[in-house]
Structure formats: C-alpha cells, structure tokens
Scaffold this motif. Structure first.
Motif, PDB file in Angstrom:
ATOM      1  N   PHE A   1       0.847  -1.192   0.000  1.00 33.63           N
ATOM      2  CA  PHE A   1       0.000   0.000   0.000  1.00 33.63           C
ATOM      3  C   PHE A   1       0.879   1.238   0.000  1.00 33.63           C
ATOM      4  O   PHE A   1       1.937   1.252   0.620  1.00 33.63           O
ATOM      5  CB  PHE A   1      -0.892   0.021   1.244  1.00 33.63           C
ATOM      6  CG  PHE A   1      -1.774  -1.184   1.363  1.00 33.63           C
ATOM      7  CD1 PHE A   1      -2.983  -1.241   0.683  1.00 33.63           C
ATOM      8  CD2 PHE A   1      -1.398  -2.250   2.162  1.00 33.63           C
ATOM      9  CE1 PHE A   1      -3.801  -2.353   0.807  1.00 33.63           C
ATOM     10  CE2 PHE A   1      -2.210  -3.360   2.277  1.00 33.63           C
ATOM     11  CZ  PHE A   1      -3.411  -3.422   1.604  1.00 33.63           C
ATOM     12  N   THR A   2       0.437   2.280  -0.680  1.00 32.02           N
ATOM     13  CA  THR A   2       1.182   3.545  -0.648  1.00 32.02           C
ATOM     14  C   THR A   2       0.258   4.618  -0.121  1.00 32.02           C
ATOM     15  O   THR A   2      -0.912   4.689  -0.498  1.00 32.02           O
ATOM     16  CB  THR A   2       1.643   3.966  -2.061  1.00 32.02           C
ATOM     17  OG1 THR A   2       1.400   2.881  -2.942  1.00 32.02           O
ATOM     18  CG2 THR A   2       3.084   4.343  -2.072  1.00 32.02           C
ATOM     19  N   ILE A   3       0.800   5.432   0.718  1.00 29.71           N
ATOM     20  CA  ILE A   3       0.001   6.499   1.319  1.00 29.71           C
ATOM     21  C   ILE A   3      -0.283   7.547   0.247  1.00 29.71           C
ATOM     22  O   ILE A   3       0.533   7.756  -0.661  1.00 29.71           O
ATOM     23  CB  ILE A   3       0.742   7.105   2.535  1.00 29.71           C
ATOM     24  CG1 ILE A   3      -0.217   7.891   3.435  1.00 29.71           C
ATOM     25  CG2 ILE A   3       1.911   7.982   2.110  1.00 29.71           C
ATOM     26  CD1 ILE A   3       0.289   8.029   4.849  1.00 29.71           C
ATOM     27  N   SER A   4      -1.425   8.192   0.349  1.00 33.20           N
ATOM     28  CA  SER A   4      -1.787   9.173  -0.688  1.00 33.20           C
ATOM     29  C   SER A   4      -0.876  10.398  -0.578  1.00 33.20           C
ATOM     30  O   SER A   4      -0.422  10.754   0.509  1.00 33.20           O
ATOM     31  CB  SER A   4      -3.250   9.591  -0.530  1.00 33.20           C
ATOM     32  OG  SER A   4      -3.364  10.481   0.550  1.00 33.20           O
TER      33      SER A   4
ATOM     34  N   VAL B   1      -2.002  13.115   1.981  1.00 28.15           N
ATOM     35  CA  VAL B   1      -1.694  12.867   3.391  1.00 28.15           C
ATOM     36  C   VAL B   1      -0.191  13.020   3.628  1.00 28.15           C
ATOM     37  O   VAL B   1       0.243  13.606   4.632  1.00 28.15           O
ATOM     38  CB  VAL B   1      -2.174  11.459   3.803  1.00 28.15           C
ATOM     39  CG1 VAL B   1      -1.813  11.194   5.250  1.00 28.15           C
ATOM     40  CG2 VAL B   1      -3.666  11.334   3.604  1.00 28.15           C
ATOM     41  N   ARG B   2       0.594  12.517   2.669  1.00 32.45           N
ATOM     42  CA  ARG B   2       2.042  12.650   2.817  1.00 32.45           C
ATOM     43  C   ARG B   2       2.451  14.126   2.947  1.00 32.45           C
ATOM     44  O   ARG B   2       3.194  14.504   3.845  1.00 32.45           O
ATOM     45  CB  ARG B   2       2.741  12.024   1.600  1.00 32.45           C
ATOM     46  CG  ARG B   2       4.249  12.189   1.612  1.00 32.45           C
ATOM     47  CD  ARG B   2       4.869  11.593   0.369  1.00 32.45           C
ATOM     48  NE  ARG B   2       4.909  10.136   0.413  1.00 32.45           N
ATOM     49  CZ  ARG B   2       5.889   9.456   0.993  1.00 32.45           C
ATOM     50  NH1 ARG B   2       6.888  10.096   1.555  1.00 32.45           N
ATOM     51  NH2 ARG B   2       5.873   8.146   1.023  1.00 32.45           N
TER      52      ARG B   2
ATOM     53  N   ASP C   1       0.541  16.573   3.882  1.00 34.26           N
ATOM     54  CA  ASP C   1       0.051  17.106   5.161  1.00 34.26           C
ATOM     55  C   ASP C   1       1.039  16.828   6.287  1.00 34.26           C
ATOM     56  O   ASP C   1       1.341  17.700   7.108  1.00 34.26           O
ATOM     57  CB  ASP C   1      -1.303  16.466   5.508  1.00 34.26           C
ATOM     58  CG  ASP C   1      -2.418  17.031   4.632  1.00 34.26           C
ATOM     59  OD1 ASP C   1      -2.133  18.011   3.912  1.00 34.26           O
ATOM     60  OD2 ASP C   1      -3.543  16.490   4.671  1.00 34.26           O
TER      61      ASP C   1
END
Lengths: 296, 193
Positions: free
Chosen positions: A57-60, A63-64, A66
């Motif tokens: 999974f990769t964080i959006s 959000v990164r 933020d």
C-alpha cells in the motif's frame, strides 16, 4: 545432526538468527539430506513469496504532504519558541541586575568604578610596569647595600684628602685612569675607599656621607667599551646622566671618557645628580709630589 | 548540556530519516486497520508523536522499529485492540506443514527429478491468507518476513521476550501455511482430498 534437529532450527536458520557454528552444521546436513534440502528450499521460497506477493500500500500524496508540512510547521514553531525563551531569560537576567542596583545604590557606585580601575590597571601595565633592572644597576645597588649595612670593609677608612689621594695613586696600577674624587662642598664628606670589581670590570668604590649621615656610594668603573646607553637617560646642563633603581636605591651614572661613574643612595634622583655635579670633583693626574714622603 | 543548535539539527535529521518510512508505516497500518482512512490517521498520529518524543529516542537503536512501536501502541490505544495470541489456534495447527501436505497430496517424489515449485501452487492466496491471520500473528509475520526486523527488534516492538517472538513466529507461519492450503484447495488450484 538429525533431520529433526535441523527442522527445529528451520526458522532461525531462514531468519538469519543463528550463530555461525549452528549455521554450518545445518548447512552441512542440508547438503547431505535431500529431503531436508527440499523442505528448507520450500520454506525459503515461501518466505520470499509472502514478501513478494503481499500487497504493497502507498500512502496518498495529500496525506504525505500534510504530514511533511505539519512536521516542518511544528519544528519552526519550536525553534522560535526556544529562541523567544532564550531572549526571555536574557531579559530576566538583565532586569534582575537592574533591580539589585536599584535596591543597593552602593553596589551601583562600586560597579561604576570598575571600568576606571580596569583601565587604570591596563595603563599601568602598558606604560609604567617596572622593567627589571639591568645587571649593572643591580650590582651597583647591591654593592651600595653591602656598604651601607656594614657587610663590606673599606681598604682605607679615612676622610683625609691626602691619604685618599695617596691611596688612589696605588689604584693607578690598576691600569685604568682613576681620577681621585674630592669633596667639592662642605656638605660632602669622603669616608674611605676600596678597589673592587663591578660587572666584571676593575673599579674603585668610595663611601661618601652627606648631611644627616646620609650614605652615598661612588663607583669609578673602567668603562672602556662599556655600553650603558640602554638605561633611562636625562640631559642636565648638557651632560647625559643615566639612572636606574633597585632595592629601593637610586643609581645615577655618567661617563667621562673611558670611565663610568655612578652615585648610589636612597636619595632622589635629582639630589644624586646635584651631588654628582656639585658635591664632588675629580682630580686628574698624579697627586702632587708634596703628598708623598720626601725622600732624602 | 548540548547546545540548542546541535540537538535541533540532530532532531531535524532524524525526522527526515523517519519520513522515509512513511509508506512502510502506512503498509503496516493498512494491515492492522484494514482501511485507508484509519491507516492514514494512524500514520499521521505516529509522526506527531514521534515529533513530540524524538528527544527520548535512543540513537543507537533502530528508528524503524521505534516508529513501529509508536504506531502499534497508538493502534492499541485507539481501537482498544488486544494484540494477544488467540488461544484456539494453539490446539491443532502447530504441526501443520504446507510442504509435507502438498508433498503428500501431489504424490511428491522426494528423490525425483522435478523440484517442487511453490509458485506453481499458490498465487494470490498469499494476500488473502495474510489478511486473515489474527492481528498478533499478522504483525510478527509482517515485521519478520516483510520488513526484515531481527527477533530482538521485534521483541522490543511487541514488548515480549525473544522466546515468545520465536514461538509466535513459528505458530504464525504454521497457521499461514494452513490458510494458504485451505484457500488454494477451495479455489481448486490444488487437488485436495
């Protein structure tokens, strides 16, 4: 090692959690045992498979972004907080000092003097610090000190001018032109003389006394090639006088041809120069024949 | 006392390194929560806590493991989850071996020419099986097989002795193998029973 031993260590072996010895033992067993070899290979590829096939999974990016921004904001806030705190403490310190001075004016007064004291000390050390006396001043002062305190004996103790003159004729064998000193005014009295060495040179020491039993020492030194120019100097009536101070005695020197004279006493420098100029005079040449016993 | 500038610089460097683990942490959070929103919240909270407690971080230790520990504790506190081993799985899975089972099922000849290719037998089951592991098992498999933490680091993260880490990993793998076997069987990739 049996197959069961190897099986027991299977996962530690695959996870790289065993020491070298156990590793070699298991490795040796696997190399020999086909069944265990297959089993270990199966488990190894399964471990790899789990890693490779598990979902990543990769964080959006929102959000990164933020998180990165929040961290940088917090860091900046903390930095300025700490800076402000620092300034605050500095302010606290200075205001506390002011409070103290307001409460105790005497402290403020004392503090006000500190710059003057410090600058005074600085000036003193920069300009008035006493330089160590030169060897010649030191020796002359020591010699005077010994005579004043009675630690040295005169060769001739006499105030008689003729006797002194005769004695000085003997000094002429010293091989340097010794002029005999004479009292030039009624205040100065010669007490006697002796020959000695000062700064490695032939010299003659003469004790003098002025009013109120003040003792003076007159040194007559073979000054050929001797350099006294490094001493402090002063021009009085066209003549150069050198001076120095050691052990509380003032020393005044002057030069006449190849002879260096010095006068030493507790008296001030100006008085010494006065005595040198007015109190004594030097008689040159041989003493008059009349002073010697007449030979038939 | 260390100068302010020096410690600040160190903290800033640590934060930069920590940011590199964001996807790893998110991956872990996804496995624990199962949905993006919660996972993102968890990661965000983890970084905020990291920022607050960075001065307590022991520089000699593993930053990644330290971040896992923060995330894990945040997860436990937030969702009131208990990451303890489920008792029931102890009973009958301990001896299960996928290798033995497959080998037995497919009349595998240990001394034959063809080597056993695991990739040919299980494919997507891995994701499913991993997802369905109990949390306490899922996390140790994640730390060890996916993230390559050592037993010691895992023991630090989950707060258990190394012996517990070993046995839990063992059981997790056994259960995972059993699940893999069951899913593969269900989907007919393997001719079972």
């Amino acid at each position: 090692m049996t197959c069961n031993d190897a099986k027991e260590m299977l996962y530690e072996y695959l996870d790289n959690e065993i020491d070298r010895d156990s590793y070699l033992q298991i490795k040796g067993h696997i190399d020999r045992c086909r069944k265990c070899c297959d089993k270990f290979e199966f488990e190894q590829s399964l471990k790899k498979l789990i890693k490779d096939r598990s979902q990543k999974f990769t964080i959006s990016q929102t959000v990164r972004g933020d998180i990165v921004k929040a961290l940088s904001d917090m860091r900046k806030a903390r930095e300025s907080d700490t800076k402000r705190e620092k300034e605050q403490t500095n302010e606290d310190k200075s205001s506390r000092v002011i409070q103290l001075f307001l409460k105790r004016p005497a402290y403020a007064l004392a503090a006000a003097f500190i710059p003057f004291i410090v600058s005074g000390l600085a000036v003193y050390f920069a300009f008035f610090k006493p330089t160590p006396p030169s060897p010649i001043i030191r020796e002359i002062a020591e010699c005077h000190d010994q005579h004043v305190n009675g630690n040295a004996v005169l060769e001739l103790a006499s105030s008689d001018q003729n006797e002194l003159l005769r004695h000085f004729n003997k000094f002429r064998n010293f091989n340097f032109a010794v002029a005999a000193p004479e009292s030039n005014d009624h205040k100065t009295k010669l007490l006697g003389c002796k020959d000695c060495y000062l700064v490695g040179r032939k010299s003659v020491h003469v004790d003098l006394e002025r009013k109120l039993n003040r003792k003076f020492s007159l040194e007559i030194i073979d000054g050929s090639g001797m350099n006294i120019n490094h001493l402090n100097e002063e021009l009085v009536d066209g003549r150069v006088y050198y001076f120095g101070r050691h052990k509380g005695y003032n020393v005044v020197l002057w030069r006449e041809g190849d002879t260096v004279y010095s006068l030493t006493s507790e008296a001030r420098k100006n008085e010494l120069i006065h005595v040198a100029k007015e109190g004594i005079r030097m008689r040159r040449g041989m003493a008059p024949q009349t002073f010697f016993p007449v030979r038939e | 006392m260390k100068s302010f500038g020096e410690s600040e610089e160190k903290a800033s460097t640590l934060e930069q390194s920590a940011l590199e683990y964001m996807d790893t942490l998110f991956n872990f959070a996804m496995r624990m929560t199962g949905n993006r929103e919660d996972a993102e919240d968890l990661v965000q909270e983890t970084y905020m806590k990291m920022h607050r407690f960075l001065h307590t971080f022991d520089e000699g230790s593993n930053l990644k493991a330290w971040l896992f520990k923060i995330l894990r504790n945040t997860f436990i506190n937030k969702y009131r989850k208990k990451l303890r081993e489920p008792q029931e799985v102890h009973d009958n899975n301990d001896d299960f071996s996928l290798y033995d089972t497959i080998a037995g099922e497919s009349e595998y000849d240990p001394y034959g020419k063809s080597s056993f290719k695991i990739e040919e037998h299980i494919e997507d089951e891995v994701k499913e099986a991993l997802e369905n592991l109990p949390l306490a098992f899922k996390e140790v498999v994640f730390y060890s097989d996916l993230e390559g933490l050592t037993y010691e680091e895992i023991s630090d993260v989950i707060g258990c002795p190394i012996g517990t880490v070993k046995s839990r990993l063992y059981r997790s793998r056994k259960l995972l193998q059993k699940l893999l076997w069951e899913y593969a069987k269900k989907k007919g990739y393997l001719k079972g029973e």
